[in-house]
Design an enzyme around this catalytic site. Structure first.
Site, PDB file in Angstrom:
ATOM      1  N   SER A  19       0.828  -1.217   0.000  1.00 53.72           N
ATOM      2  CA  SER A  19       0.000   0.000   0.000  1.00 53.72           C
ATOM      3  C   SER A  19       0.858   1.262   0.000  1.00 53.72           C
ATOM      4  CB  SER A  19      -0.873   0.056   1.258  1.00 53.72           C
ATOM      5  OG  SER A  19      -1.866  -0.907   1.194  1.00 53.72           O
ATOM      6  N   HIS A  73      -2.580   1.071  -4.527  1.00 53.39           N
ATOM      7  CA  HIS A  73      -1.885   0.038  -5.302  1.00 53.39           C
ATOM      8  C   HIS A  73      -1.990   0.392  -6.790  1.00 53.39           C
ATOM      9  CE1 HIS A  73      -1.383  -3.221  -2.179  1.00 53.39           C
ATOM     10  NE2 HIS A  73      -2.102  -2.316  -1.549  1.00 53.39           N
ATOM     11  N   HIS A  79      -5.542  -8.835  -1.421  1.00 52.69           N
ATOM     12  CA  HIS A  79      -5.465  -9.259  -0.019  1.00 52.69           C
ATOM     13  C   HIS A  79      -6.555 -10.273   0.284  1.00 52.69           C
ATOM     14  CE1 HIS A  79      -3.925  -5.148  -0.363  1.00 52.69           C
ATOM     15  NE2 HIS A  79      -3.112  -5.437   0.629  1.00 52.69           N
ATOM     16  N   TYR A 137      -8.574 -10.095   2.625  1.00 50.97           N
ATOM     17  CA  TYR A 137      -9.823  -9.431   3.035  1.00 50.97           C
ATOM     18  C   TYR A 137     -10.660  -8.929   1.851  1.00 50.97           C
ATOM     19  CZ  TYR A 137      -7.124  -5.068   2.453  1.00 50.97           C
ATOM     20  OH  TYR A 137      -6.354  -4.053   1.961  1.00 50.97           O
ATOM     21  N   GLU A 138     -10.090  -8.912   0.669  1.00 48.74           N
ATOM     22  CA  GLU A 138     -10.871  -8.452  -0.488  1.00 48.74           C
ATOM     23  C   GLU A 138     -11.850  -9.506  -0.972  1.00 48.74           C
ATOM     24  OE1 GLU A 138      -8.494  -6.208  -3.548  1.00 48.74           O
ATOM     25  OE2 GLU A 138      -6.894  -6.658  -2.134  1.00 48.74           O
ATOM     26  N   ALA A 190       2.871  -2.216   4.024  1.00 46.58           N
ATOM     27  CA  ALA A 190       2.732  -1.181   5.050  1.00 46.58           C
ATOM     28  C   ALA A 190       2.295  -1.901   6.318  1.00 46.58           C
ATOM     29  CB  ALA A 190       1.686  -0.159   4.630  1.00 46.58           C
ATOM     30  N   MET A 245      -1.779  -6.770   7.090  1.00 48.33           N
ATOM     31  CA  MET A 245      -2.882  -7.545   6.502  1.00 48.33           C
ATOM     32  C   MET A 245      -2.469  -8.265   5.223  1.00 48.33           C
ATOM     33  SD  MET A 245      -5.853  -4.661   6.866  1.00 48.33           S
ATOM     34  CE  MET A 245      -5.955  -3.599   8.313  1.00 48.33           C
ATOM     35  N   SER A 246      -1.183  -8.506   5.044  1.00 50.38           N
ATOM     36  CA  SER A 246      -0.752  -9.090   3.753  1.00 50.38           C
ATOM     37  C   SER A 246       0.480  -9.954   3.937  1.00 50.38           C
ATOM     38  CB  SER A 246      -0.466  -7.964   2.759  1.00 50.38           C
ATOM     39  OG  SER A 246       0.698  -7.258   3.148  1.00 50.38           O
ATOM     40  N   ASN A 304       2.448   3.483  11.114  1.00 51.56           N
ATOM     41  CA  ASN A 304       1.789   3.906  12.368  1.00 51.56           C
ATOM     42  C   ASN A 304       2.208   2.966  13.487  1.00 51.56           C
ATOM     43  OD1 ASN A 304      -0.161   2.129  10.591  1.00 51.56           O
ATOM     44  ND2 ASN A 304      -0.654   1.669  12.728  1.00 51.56           N
ATOM     45  N   HIS A 357      -6.776   3.989   6.646  1.00 52.15           N
ATOM     46  CA  HIS A 357      -6.101   3.680   5.381  1.00 52.15           C
ATOM     47  C   HIS A 357      -5.520   4.958   4.763  1.00 52.15           C
ATOM     48  CE1 HIS A 357      -4.972   1.297   1.963  1.00 52.15           C
ATOM     49  NE2 HIS A 357      -5.733   1.977   1.128  1.00 52.15           N
TER      50      HIS A 357
HETATM   51  N1  HPA Z   1      -2.507  -2.832  11.223  1.00 46.45           N
HETATM   52  C1  HPA Z   1      -2.683  -3.616  10.151  1.00 46.45           C
HETATM   53  N2  HPA Z   1      -2.257  -3.285   8.945  1.00 46.45           N
HETATM   54  C2  HPA Z   1      -1.635  -2.113   8.799  1.00 46.45           C
HETATM   55  C3  HPA Z   1      -1.420  -1.258   9.870  1.00 46.45           C
HETATM   56  C4  HPA Z   1      -1.876  -1.641  11.154  1.00 46.45           C
HETATM   57  O1  HPA Z   1      -1.728  -0.927  12.165  1.00 46.45           O
HETATM   58  N3  HPA Z   1      -0.790  -0.158   9.386  1.00 46.45           N
HETATM   59  C5  HPA Z   1      -0.599  -0.376   8.051  1.00 46.45           C
HETATM   60  N4  HPA Z   1      -1.121  -1.564   7.688  1.00 46.45           N
END
Ligand code: HPA
Length: 266
Positions: A28, A58, A80, A82-83, A110, A205-206, A229, A241
């Site tokens: 991402s 993306h 992903h 989740y998609e 990310a 998440m990937s 973050n 996001h």
């Molecule tokens: N959690 C999950 N996926 C992420 C995060 C997070 O804090 N930051 C960027 N992708």
């Protein structure tokens, strides 16, 4: 002919026969590197069965060409779990990569950090992972090849080369364990505390399903997280996001320097 062999033939027709030395999957906010490669860009929409990469941030194209003098195949976006609810969403692209003759895969993502010494804007080299999403991309694979050992999932040689490239660029590249959550909702503070107790240093998440698939296909794999973050509850900043996309470029500059040096010298 298998679907992956057909697509590999289509790609060779457009981009030439030479096998890529490295596959790169961009996370991402990191997909723009695919636009800086000297080569042939093929939109995923020209590759039947490739994901539509519906997540903003993306770039849904495969670019085959030269980066720092090495032949690379760069996936500007990923699909992903989740998609679609399918953990094997990236299986076909990775099968195609293997069918093109590539045997090394570098993944980027990310991620949220669980460690104060790996702040937003920084990078983390994955030295292991925890598949916390409760599924596996090889569920349903009928052959005994599904019993993939994961001891060397994060290839030592590639990690050493990436670490050396980071040191040469003066970029801090701590190693740590990445914990895969399914998403798409972010984690709760309690889940972040649980992940820490389990031994995680970052969450995302990937990547983990792609590493499992990569190992299944015989690819040597390594992955780098761009920390966007702190994990939920670890700081006052908001998690979204939009925030991920806004923060990714901070780490992306360092990531690009490391990857370029790695390709030049690795
Ligand atoms: N959690 C999950 N996926 C992420 C995060 C997070 O804090 N930051 C960027 N992708």
């Amino acid at each position: 002919m298998s679907k992956s062999a057909e697509l590999a033939a289509l790609i060779r027709n457009r981009a030439g026969d030479e096998a890529p030395e490295f596959g790169l999957i961009l996370g991402s906010g990191l997909g723009h590197l695919s636009e800086r490669i000297d080569g042939t860009a093929i939109p995923y929409s020209d590759l039947p069965g490739f994901p539509h990469a519906g997540v903003s941030g993306h770039v849904p194209q495969l670019v085959i060409g030269q980066l720092e003098g090495r032949r690379v195949a760069v996936f500007g976006g990923r699909s992903h779990y989740y998609e679609s609810g399918r953990a094997d969403a990236m299986r076909l692209p990775l099968e195609v990569l293997a069918a093109l003759g590539c045997d090394r895969l570098i993944l980027t993502n990310a991620a949220g950090s669980l460690r104060a010494d790996i702040p937003p804007g920084g990078l983390m080299l994955l030295n292991d992972h925890i598949a916390f999403a409760g599924t596996n991309p090889l569920i349903g694979e009928p052959t005994d090849a599904r019993f993939v050992p994961m001891t060397d999932a994060h290839d030592l040689g590639l990690r050493q080369a990436l670490a050396a490239a980071a040191a040469a660029e003066g970029v801090d590249l701590p190693e740590g364990v990445y914990c895969w959550f399914s998403g798409p909702s972010f984690e709760t503070p309690a889940e972040i505390r649980a992940a820490r107790v389990l031994g995680a240093d970052a969450v995302g998440m990937s990547t983990v399903p792609e590493i499992i698939l990569g190992r299944f296909l015989g690819l040597r794999c390594a992955a780098i997280s761009v920390i966007t973050n702190m994990g939920a509850g670890l700081s006052d900043e908001s998690i979204s996001h939009d925030h991920t996309k806004a923060m990714a470029p901070l780490g992306a500059t360092k990531l690009e320097a490391v990857l370029r040096r790695f390709l030049r010298e690795g």
